[in-house]
Scaffold this motif. Structure first.
Motif, PDB file in Angstrom:
ATOM      1  N   PHE A   1      13.543 -19.812 -24.395  1.00 56.85           N
ATOM      2  CA  PHE A   1      12.349 -20.590 -24.743  1.00 56.85           C
ATOM      3  C   PHE A   1      11.524 -20.839 -23.475  1.00 56.85           C
ATOM      4  O   PHE A   1      12.008 -21.361 -22.491  1.00 56.85           O
ATOM      5  N   HIS A   2      10.233 -20.462 -23.503  1.00 52.84           N
ATOM      6  CA  HIS A   2       9.326 -20.613 -22.354  1.00 52.84           C
ATOM      7  C   HIS A   2       9.836 -19.870 -21.118  1.00 52.84           C
ATOM      8  O   HIS A   2       9.559 -20.275 -19.989  1.00 52.84           O
ATOM      9  N   SER A   3      10.569 -18.792 -21.331  1.00 49.61           N
ATOM     10  CA  SER A   3      11.108 -18.041 -20.194  1.00 49.61           C
ATOM     11  C   SER A   3      10.461 -16.664 -20.139  1.00 49.61           C
ATOM     12  O   SER A   3       9.707 -16.267 -21.008  1.00 49.61           O
ATOM     13  N   GLY A   4      10.788 -15.935 -19.102  1.00 55.87           N
ATOM     14  CA  GLY A   4      10.243 -14.593 -18.950  1.00 55.87           C
ATOM     15  C   GLY A   4      11.182 -13.506 -19.405  1.00 55.87           C
ATOM     16  O   GLY A   4      11.038 -12.354 -18.993  1.00 55.87           O
ATOM     17  N   VAL A   5      12.154 -13.830 -20.238  1.00 59.86           N
ATOM     18  CA  VAL A   5      13.148 -12.850 -20.687  1.00 59.86           C
ATOM     19  C   VAL A   5      12.849 -12.446 -22.129  1.00 59.86           C
ATOM     20  O   VAL A   5      13.065 -13.230 -23.054  1.00 59.86           O
ATOM     21  N   PRO A   6      12.348 -11.244 -22.369  1.00 61.19           N
ATOM     22  CA  PRO A   6      12.077 -10.805 -23.744  1.00 61.19           C
ATOM     23  C   PRO A   6      13.344 -10.269 -24.414  1.00 61.19           C
ATOM     24  O   PRO A   6      14.273  -9.818 -23.742  1.00 61.19           O
ATOM     25  N   PHE A   7      13.349 -10.300 -25.733  1.00 62.22           N
ATOM     26  CA  PHE A   7      14.471  -9.726 -26.464  1.00 62.22           C
ATOM     27  C   PHE A   7      14.010  -9.277 -27.849  1.00 62.22           C
ATOM     28  O   PHE A   7      12.929  -9.662 -28.321  1.00 62.22           O
ATOM     29  N   VAL A   8      14.839  -8.455 -28.482  1.00 67.41           N
ATOM     30  CA  VAL A   8      14.584  -7.970 -29.844  1.00 67.41           C
ATOM     31  C   VAL A   8      15.724  -8.413 -30.738  1.00 67.41           C
ATOM     32  O   VAL A   8      16.900  -8.249 -30.390  1.00 67.41           O
ATOM     33  N   LEU A   9      15.369  -8.976 -31.881  1.00 71.86           N
ATOM     34  CA  LEU A   9      16.349  -9.343 -32.898  1.00 71.86           C
ATOM     35  C   LEU A   9      16.299  -8.280 -33.990  1.00 71.86           C
ATOM     36  O   LEU A   9      15.280  -8.128 -34.676  1.00 71.86           O
ATOM     37  N   LYS A  10      17.383  -7.535 -34.118  1.00 72.99           N
ATOM     38  CA  LYS A  10      17.397  -6.375 -35.019  1.00 72.99           C
ATOM     39  C   LYS A  10      17.615  -6.797 -36.469  1.00 72.99           C
ATOM     40  O   LYS A  10      18.449  -7.648 -36.771  1.00 72.99           O
ATOM     41  N   GLY A  11      16.823  -6.196 -37.373  1.00 73.57           N
ATOM     42  CA  GLY A  11      17.065  -6.320 -38.808  1.00 73.57           C
ATOM     43  C   GLY A  11      16.759  -7.671 -39.426  1.00 73.57           C
ATOM     44  O   GLY A  11      17.244  -7.955 -40.524  1.00 73.57           O
ATOM     45  N   HIS A  12      15.931  -8.508 -38.801  1.00 72.37           N
ATOM     46  CA  HIS A  12      15.655  -9.832 -39.355  1.00 72.37           C
ATOM     47  C   HIS A  12      14.201 -10.023 -39.785  1.00 72.37           C
ATOM     48  O   HIS A  12      13.839 -11.088 -40.279  1.00 72.37           O
TER      49      HIS A  12
ATOM     50  N   LEU B   1      10.427  -8.823 -32.081  1.00 75.21           N
ATOM     51  CA  LEU B   1      10.355  -8.900 -30.624  1.00 75.21           C
ATOM     52  C   LEU B   1       9.862 -10.286 -30.209  1.00 75.21           C
ATOM     53  O   LEU B   1       8.898 -10.811 -30.786  1.00 75.21           O
ATOM     54  N   PHE B   2      10.532 -10.866 -29.221  1.00 73.75           N
ATOM     55  CA  PHE B   2      10.079 -12.137 -28.645  1.00 73.75           C
ATOM     56  C   PHE B   2       9.739 -11.931 -27.177  1.00 73.75           C
ATOM     57  O   PHE B   2      10.480 -11.276 -26.442  1.00 73.75           O
ATOM     58  N   TYR B   3       8.589 -12.487 -26.760  1.00 71.59           N
ATOM     59  CA  TYR B   3       8.230 -12.487 -25.345  1.00 71.59           C
ATOM     60  C   TYR B   3       7.260 -13.633 -25.088  1.00 71.59           C
ATOM     61  O   TYR B   3       6.762 -14.274 -26.024  1.00 71.59           O
ATOM     62  N   ASN B   4       6.967 -13.886 -23.828  1.00 72.55           N
ATOM     63  CA  ASN B   4       6.054 -14.947 -23.421  1.00 72.55           C
ATOM     64  C   ASN B   4       4.898 -14.316 -22.650  1.00 72.55           C
ATOM     65  O   ASN B   4       5.119 -13.657 -21.628  1.00 72.55           O
ATOM     66  N   TRP B   5       3.650 -14.496 -23.155  1.00 70.52           N
ATOM     67  CA  TRP B   5       2.540 -13.782 -22.524  1.00 70.52           C
ATOM     68  C   TRP B   5       2.136 -14.368 -21.166  1.00 70.52           C
ATOM     69  O   TRP B   5       1.270 -13.807 -20.485  1.00 70.52           O
ATOM     70  N   GLN B   6       2.749 -15.472 -20.736  1.00 65.68           N
ATOM     71  CA  GLN B   6       2.516 -15.912 -19.355  1.00 65.68           C
ATOM     72  C   GLN B   6       3.106 -14.916 -18.362  1.00 65.68           C
ATOM     73  O   GLN B   6       2.628 -14.795 -17.235  1.00 65.68           O
ATOM     74  N   PHE B   7       4.164 -14.193 -18.801  1.00 63.40           N
ATOM     75  CA  PHE B   7       4.828 -13.227 -17.931  1.00 63.40           C
ATOM     76  C   PHE B   7       4.511 -11.782 -18.326  1.00 63.40           C
ATOM     77  O   PHE B   7       4.533 -10.899 -17.468  1.00 63.40           O
ATOM     78  N   TRP B   8       4.245 -11.554 -19.633  1.00 66.51           N
ATOM     79  CA  TRP B   8       4.084 -10.190 -20.123  1.00 66.51           C
ATOM     80  C   TRP B   8       2.813 -10.063 -20.960  1.00 66.51           C
ATOM     81  O   TRP B   8       2.442 -10.976 -21.688  1.00 66.51           O
ATOM     82  N   ARG B   9       2.177  -8.917 -20.876  1.00 65.83           N
ATOM     83  CA  ARG B   9       1.068  -8.561 -21.760  1.00 65.83           C
ATOM     84  C   ARG B   9       1.472  -7.268 -22.479  1.00 65.83           C
ATOM     85  O   ARG B   9       1.888  -6.303 -21.818  1.00 65.83           O
ATOM     86  N   SER B  10       1.341  -7.257 -23.805  1.00 62.20           N
ATOM     87  CA  SER B  10       1.927  -6.158 -24.582  1.00 62.20           C
ATOM     88  C   SER B  10       0.868  -5.192 -25.103  1.00 62.20           C
ATOM     89  O   SER B  10      -0.270  -5.589 -25.398  1.00 62.20           O
ATOM     90  N   ARG B  11       1.279  -3.939 -25.231  1.00 61.46           N
ATOM     91  CA  ARG B  11       0.465  -2.885 -25.831  1.00 61.46           C
ATOM     92  C   ARG B  11       1.300  -2.173 -26.897  1.00 61.46           C
ATOM     93  O   ARG B  11       2.500  -1.972 -26.719  1.00 61.46           O
ATOM     94  N   SER B  12       0.638  -1.789 -27.974  1.00 64.48           N
ATOM     95  CA  SER B  12       1.310  -1.070 -29.060  1.00 64.48           C
ATOM     96  C   SER B  12       0.897   0.394 -29.013  1.00 64.48           C
ATOM     97  O   SER B  12      -0.294   0.718 -28.988  1.00 64.48           O
ATOM     98  N   LEU B  13       1.904   1.284 -29.014  1.00 70.39           N
ATOM     99  CA  LEU B  13       1.657   2.718 -28.914  1.00 70.39           C
ATOM    100  C   LEU B  13       2.244   3.438 -30.127  1.00 70.39           C
ATOM    101  O   LEU B  13       3.243   2.981 -30.705  1.00 70.39           O
ATOM    102  N   PRO B  14       1.664   4.570 -30.509  1.00 65.69           N
ATOM    103  CA  PRO B  14       2.226   5.329 -31.639  1.00 65.69           C
ATOM    104  C   PRO B  14       3.537   5.993 -31.259  1.00 65.69           C
ATOM    105  O   PRO B  14       3.807   6.267 -30.081  1.00 65.69           O
ATOM    106  N   VAL B  15       4.359   6.244 -32.268  1.00 63.41           N
ATOM    107  CA  VAL B  15       5.645   6.919 -32.064  1.00 63.41           C
ATOM    108  C   VAL B  15       5.464   8.404 -32.343  1.00 63.41           C
ATOM    109  O   VAL B  15       4.891   8.792 -33.383  1.00 63.41           O
ATOM    110  N   SER B  16       5.916   9.241 -31.448  1.00 67.01           N
ATOM    111  CA  SER B  16       5.770  10.687 -31.599  1.00 67.01           C
ATOM    112  C   SER B  16       6.480  11.168 -32.863  1.00 67.01           C
ATOM    113  O   SER B  16       7.631  10.810 -33.124  1.00 67.01           O
ATOM    114  N   GLY B  17       5.760  11.948 -33.664  1.00 63.81           N
ATOM    115  CA  GLY B  17       6.332  12.517 -34.880  1.00 63.81           C
ATOM    116  C   GLY B  17       6.250  11.621 -36.098  1.00 63.81           C
ATOM    117  O   GLY B  17       6.742  11.995 -37.172  1.00 63.81           O
ATOM    118  N   ALA B  18       5.665  10.426 -35.978  1.00 59.02           N
ATOM    119  CA  ALA B  18       5.566   9.517 -37.124  1.00 59.02           C
ATOM    120  C   ALA B  18       4.633  10.088 -38.179  1.00 59.02           C
ATOM    121  O   ALA B  18       3.637  10.749 -37.872  1.00 59.02           O
TER     122      ALA B  18
END
Length: 353
Positions: free
Chosen positions: A163-174, A324-341
């Motif tokens: 919480f309020h940290s710079g450590v991102p993580f992914v929660l699978k299947g939720h 996906l969880f992250y904090n934009w004070q530390f990270w700025r995100s971009r979404s890219l296409p997946v090859s072969g989708a």
């Protein structure tokens, strides 16, 4: 001149006569002088309303100037004196959100009387401050991040570690799985609310740059996969009515602490299989969750401008059902296409305090 002198003498005799009568009734000299002074003030106001108004305005300006100078002095002290700033911030931090919540509830009767004000009421900011600059955090929490952590169950130590940290993580299947048909059904059940609160969807690489929601739900699936595979649509929600409706399809993440609340602002991105790279916009609150409701997108987390040189960029393949969880004070995100989708993707973005 003589007539004026006579009038003054007659006025003085009348005052003396009144004073004598007042003393006969038991009134003291001070009481009589007070009543006489108040009476003269009333007469003066009636005879000279502009003079009275100027005096009142002058008093108000003097009082306002003193208050303004006091506020400026306090602001300067808080802004320039770091210990005072930190002390004040520490003591009022827990009161900011409850105060804003109570203030919002107080304004609800006004909105019911004047519903046209709702659009302004639910905007996060009506006037931008050109002098405001984001200082940025201390970047040490993200210095050692080299990859995005992966969990299959919600982390029990979220509040203490993430919480309020710079450590991102992914929660699978939720993440809730949502396709275009579910959005269409949601709209059919809540047409009035959605048409009033969030009727527009902006589009890129399509025939039109703006679609009304009732037109969007009529677009066939093949239009996004075959005719416009690089289409990128953004449905932005900034009003509470539509946000409550969207909760039916996109619930809050399971790791969100119970003592906080999600921002009203929500984003839904609907992309064709080859939709080009785009930047995830900054949300109202810095704690961001990204739910991949359909398909897969590659999420790249680059260090924020304040942390460039201290934190490294990371990326994660966000598959269907991931959060996906992250904090934009530390990270700025971009979404890219997946090859072969070959299918459209639906991505939901929200934030919490």
């Amino acid at each position: 001149m003589s007539s004026r002198q006579e009038a003054l003498e007659e006025y003085a005799r009348a005052i003396d006569d009144l004073r004598t009568r007042a003393e006969g009734e038991g009134m003291t000299a001070d009481q009589f002088e007070k009543i006489l002074s108040e009476s003269l003030d009333e007469v003066n106001k009636e005879m000279n309303p502009r003079v009275s108004l100027v005096k009142s305005l002058r008093k108000w300006i003097i009082r306002f100037s003193k208050l303004l100078l006091l506020c400026l002095a306090l602001y300067a002290m808080v802004s320039c004196h770091t210990p005072t700033q930190k002390s004040l911030s520490r003591h009022i931090q827990s009161f900011i959100y409850p105060f804003m919540r109570v203030f919002r509830k107080i304004t609800l009767p006004i909105l019911h009387t004047y519903p046209e004000l709702a659009e302004w009421h639910e905007e996060p900011c009506l006037i931008r401050n050109p002098l405001y600059g984001f200082r940025g955090p201390d970047c040490w929490p993200c210095e050692n991040v080299r990859s995005v952590l992966t969990f299959t169950t919600s982390p029990e130590n979220f509040a203490d570690t993430y919480f309020h940290s710079g450590v991102p993580f992914v929660l699978k299947g939720h993440a809730a799985l949502v396709n275009k048909d579910k959005i269409k059904d949601l709209y059919s059940e809540n047409q009035k609310i959605i048409n009033r609160s969030a009727p527009r969807i902006s589009a890129e690489h399509m025939e039109s740059t703006v679609y009304m929601i009732d037109d969007f739900v009529k677009i066939p699936e093949y239009n996004l996969t075959d005719v416009h595979p690089d289409a990128h649509l953004t449905w932005k929600v900034t009003r509470s009515e539509a946000a409550r409706v969207l909760k039916k399809l996109f619930p809050l993440p399971p790791f969100m602490p119970p003592n906080t609340e999600a921002a009203i602002q929500r984003f839904i991105f609907i992309d064709g299989p080859t939709a080009p790279t785009y930047t995830i916009p900054l949300t109202d609150f810095a704690n961001v969750w990204v739910s991949q409701a359909k398909g897969a997108r590659l999420l790249a987390l680059n260090s924020s401008p304040q942390c460039i040189g201290r934190c490294y960029g990371v990326s994660i393949l966000l598959q269907e059902g991931d959060i996906l969880f992250y904090n934009w004070q530390f990270w700025r995100s971009r979404s890219l296409p997946v090859s072969g989708a070959t299918d459209t993707t639906i991505t939901f973005v929200g934030s919490f305090y």
